[in-house]
Design a protein around this motif. Structure first.
Motif, PDB file in Angstrom:
ATOM      1  N   UNK A 136     -16.061  25.637 -18.441  1.00  0.00           N
ATOM      2  CA  UNK A 136     -16.937  26.144 -19.492  1.00  0.00           C
ATOM      3  C   UNK A 136     -18.325  26.488 -18.971  1.00  0.00           C
ATOM      4  N   UNK A 137     -18.421  27.566 -18.236  1.00  0.00           N
ATOM      5  CA  UNK A 137     -19.711  28.057 -17.753  1.00  0.00           C
ATOM      6  C   UNK A 137     -20.434  28.769 -18.888  1.00  0.00           C
ATOM      7  N   UNK A 138     -21.748  28.635 -18.892  1.00  0.00           N
ATOM      8  CA  UNK A 138     -22.518  29.264 -19.960  1.00  0.00           C
ATOM      9  C   UNK A 138     -23.397  30.396 -19.428  1.00  0.00           C
ATOM     10  N   UNK A 139     -24.542  30.063 -18.849  1.00  0.00           N
ATOM     11  CA  UNK A 139     -25.515  31.095 -18.490  1.00  0.00           C
ATOM     12  C   UNK A 139     -25.774  31.138 -16.993  1.00  0.00           C
ATOM     13  N   UNK A 140     -25.602  32.311 -16.349  1.00  0.00           N
ATOM     14  CA  UNK A 140     -25.994  32.459 -14.946  1.00  0.00           C
ATOM     15  C   UNK A 140     -27.469  32.877 -14.871  1.00  0.00           C
ATOM     16  N   UNK A 141     -28.207  32.259 -13.933  1.00  0.00           N
ATOM     17  CA  UNK A 141     -29.628  32.565 -13.790  1.00  0.00           C
ATOM     18  C   UNK A 141     -29.947  32.637 -12.298  1.00  0.00           C
ATOM     19  N   UNK A 142     -30.438  33.782 -11.852  1.00  0.00           N
ATOM     20  CA  UNK A 142     -30.840  33.895 -10.447  1.00  0.00           C
ATOM     21  C   UNK A 142     -32.056  33.020 -10.191  1.00  0.00           C
ATOM     22  N   UNK A 143     -32.076  32.368  -9.035  1.00  0.00           N
ATOM     23  CA  UNK A 143     -33.219  31.574  -8.596  1.00  0.00           C
ATOM     24  C   UNK A 143     -34.356  32.556  -8.278  1.00  0.00           C
ATOM     25  N   UNK A 144     -35.478  32.438  -8.966  1.00  0.00           N
ATOM     26  CA  UNK A 144     -36.602  33.356  -8.770  1.00  0.00           C
ATOM     27  C   UNK A 144     -37.197  33.261  -7.368  1.00  0.00           C
ATOM     28  N   UNK A 145     -37.050  32.109  -6.726  1.00  0.00           N
ATOM     29  CA  UNK A 145     -37.622  31.914  -5.398  1.00  0.00           C
ATOM     30  C   UNK A 145     -36.634  32.226  -4.288  1.00  0.00           C
ATOM     31  N   UNK A 146     -35.353  32.311  -4.622  1.00  0.00           N
ATOM     32  CA  UNK A 146     -34.318  32.623  -3.640  1.00  0.00           C
ATOM     33  C   UNK A 146     -33.182  33.348  -4.348  1.00  0.00           C
ATOM     34  N   UNK A 147     -33.251  34.691  -4.452  1.00  0.00           N
ATOM     35  CA  UNK A 147     -32.263  35.440  -5.226  1.00  0.00           C
ATOM     36  C   UNK A 147     -30.842  35.390  -4.674  1.00  0.00           C
ATOM     37  N   UNK A 148     -30.663  34.777  -3.504  1.00  0.00           N
ATOM     38  CA  UNK A 148     -29.302  34.573  -2.999  1.00  0.00           C
ATOM     39  C   UNK A 148     -28.666  33.317  -3.581  1.00  0.00           C
ATOM     40  N   UNK A 149     -29.425  32.618  -4.418  1.00  0.00           N
ATOM     41  CA  UNK A 149     -28.923  31.396  -5.045  1.00  0.00           C
ATOM     42  C   UNK A 149     -28.878  31.592  -6.563  1.00  0.00           C
ATOM     43  N   UNK A 150     -27.987  30.815  -7.198  1.00  0.00           N
ATOM     44  CA  UNK A 150     -27.717  30.997  -8.619  1.00  0.00           C
ATOM     45  C   UNK A 150     -27.633  29.644  -9.318  1.00  0.00           C
ATOM     46  N   UNK A 151     -28.247  29.544 -10.483  1.00  0.00           N
ATOM     47  CA  UNK A 151     -28.056  28.418 -11.382  1.00  0.00           C
ATOM     48  C   UNK A 151     -27.004  28.822 -12.404  1.00  0.00           C
ATOM     49  N   UNK A 152     -26.165  27.876 -12.837  1.00  0.00           N
ATOM     50  CA  UNK A 152     -25.210  28.119 -13.912  1.00  0.00           C
ATOM     51  C   UNK A 152     -25.253  26.912 -14.845  1.00  0.00           C
ATOM     52  N   UNK A 153     -25.620  27.161 -16.100  1.00  0.00           N
ATOM     53  CA  UNK A 153     -25.564  26.097 -17.091  1.00  0.00           C
ATOM     54  C   UNK A 153     -24.142  26.019 -17.626  1.00  0.00           C
ATOM     55  N   UNK A 154     -23.762  24.848 -18.152  1.00  0.00           N
ATOM     56  CA  UNK A 154     -22.388  24.650 -18.610  1.00  0.00           C
ATOM     57  C   UNK A 154     -22.376  23.847 -19.910  1.00  0.00           C
ATOM     58  N   UNK A 155     -21.223  23.853 -20.562  1.00  0.00           N
ATOM     59  CA  UNK A 155     -20.949  22.933 -21.660  1.00  0.00           C
ATOM     60  C   UNK A 155     -20.201  21.751 -21.068  1.00  0.00           C
ATOM     61  N   UNK A 156     -20.905  20.649 -20.799  1.00  0.00           N
ATOM     62  CA  UNK A 156     -20.243  19.424 -20.387  1.00  0.00           C
ATOM     63  C   UNK A 156     -20.252  19.099 -18.920  1.00  0.00           C
ATOM     64  N   UNK A 157     -20.820  19.952 -18.069  1.00  0.00           N
ATOM     65  CA  UNK A 157     -20.865  19.640 -16.649  1.00  0.00           C
ATOM     66  C   UNK A 157     -22.253  19.878 -16.071  1.00  0.00           C
ATOM     67  N   UNK A 158     -23.259  19.738 -16.908  1.00  0.00           N
ATOM     68  CA  UNK A 158     -24.644  19.799 -16.481  1.00  0.00           C
ATOM     69  C   UNK A 158     -24.987  21.168 -15.897  1.00  0.00           C
ATOM     70  N   UNK A 159     -25.784  21.162 -14.836  1.00  0.00           N
ATOM     71  CA  UNK A 159     -26.281  22.380 -14.207  1.00  0.00           C
ATOM     72  C   UNK A 159     -25.692  22.496 -12.811  1.00  0.00           C
ATOM     73  N   UNK A 160     -25.167  23.659 -12.485  1.00  0.00           N
ATOM     74  CA  UNK A 160     -24.634  23.925 -11.150  1.00  0.00           C
ATOM     75  C   UNK A 160     -25.628  24.807 -10.402  1.00  0.00           C
TER      76      UNK A 160
END
Length: 192
Positions: A155-179
């Motif tokens: 259950x992935x929710x929102x992908x967000x590019x890291x503003x300081x390193x665009x080769x990295x990605x945050x992904x919020x989820x329902x039930x598995x915190x932040x990736x």
């Protein structure tokens, strides 16, 4: 600030373009055991007045909307499916090149697409999440897609590019915190 918004009031997502135009997504809901369709509205006067605009044909559950910062008329609309004759359809990801006048489905209509983002440094790169357990990436404005290996939660929710390193990605989820991981995926990592 809901002048012109009718029926369903499940205001879900608000997007502001560089010129000040606002888009409002209203998500699908339930009332008295009946489905209330989602909707999309536009405002050119700072939310004083809203006008309904058409969702893609058959779509009734908008989830997310983002735009190309170099061409704000190019937008991506994430939708969940509708059950029609026992078939999941009208979901997926849609793209418009004309500010929402016309839409083209650019990913599987049976997919429950939740969040979508555009790489502000390279707008040809689009990443979306779906509830089928994938984070998907395109480097050609949605013409072709590849699954990012290494993301293993359904259950992935929102992908967000890291503003300081665009080769990295945050992904919020329902039930598995932040990736947090590579925006290109991680090969040879345990994958489901």
């Amino acid at each position: 600030k809901n002048s012109g918004v009718t029926g369903n009031m499940n205001a879900w997502r608000l997007i502001q373009l560089p010129n000040g135009t606002l888009y409002l997504l209203v998500c699908r809901g339930w009332k008295s055991e009946k489905v209330i369709d989602g909707a999309m509205y536009i405002s050119h006067d700072g939310a004083e007045n809203w006008q309904a605009i058409d969702l893609p044909s058959g779509a009734n559950f908008p989830n997310d909307l983002c735009f190309d910062p170099q061409n704000p008329k190019r937008m991506y609309l994430a939708t969940w499916t509708t059950l029609v004759d026992e078939t999941e359809t009208h979901g997926g990801l849609y793209r418009t090149e004309d500010g929402g006048v016309t839409w083209t489905n650019i990913f599987d209509e049976s997919s429950h697409v939740y969040g979508v983002t555009v790489d502000k440094n390279n707008p040809a790169t689009v990443i979306f999440t779906n509830f089928e357990g994938a984070v998907m990436r395109s480097d050609d404005y949605g013409q072709t897609w590849k699954r990012l290996e290494g993301f293993t939660f359904k259950w992935a929710k929102q992908p967000i590019f890291d503003l300081h390193n665009p080769d990295m990605l945050y992904v919020t989820t329902f039930g598995s915190s932040l990736w947090y991981g590579s925006a290109h995926g991680a090969e040879k990592v345990f994958d489901v």
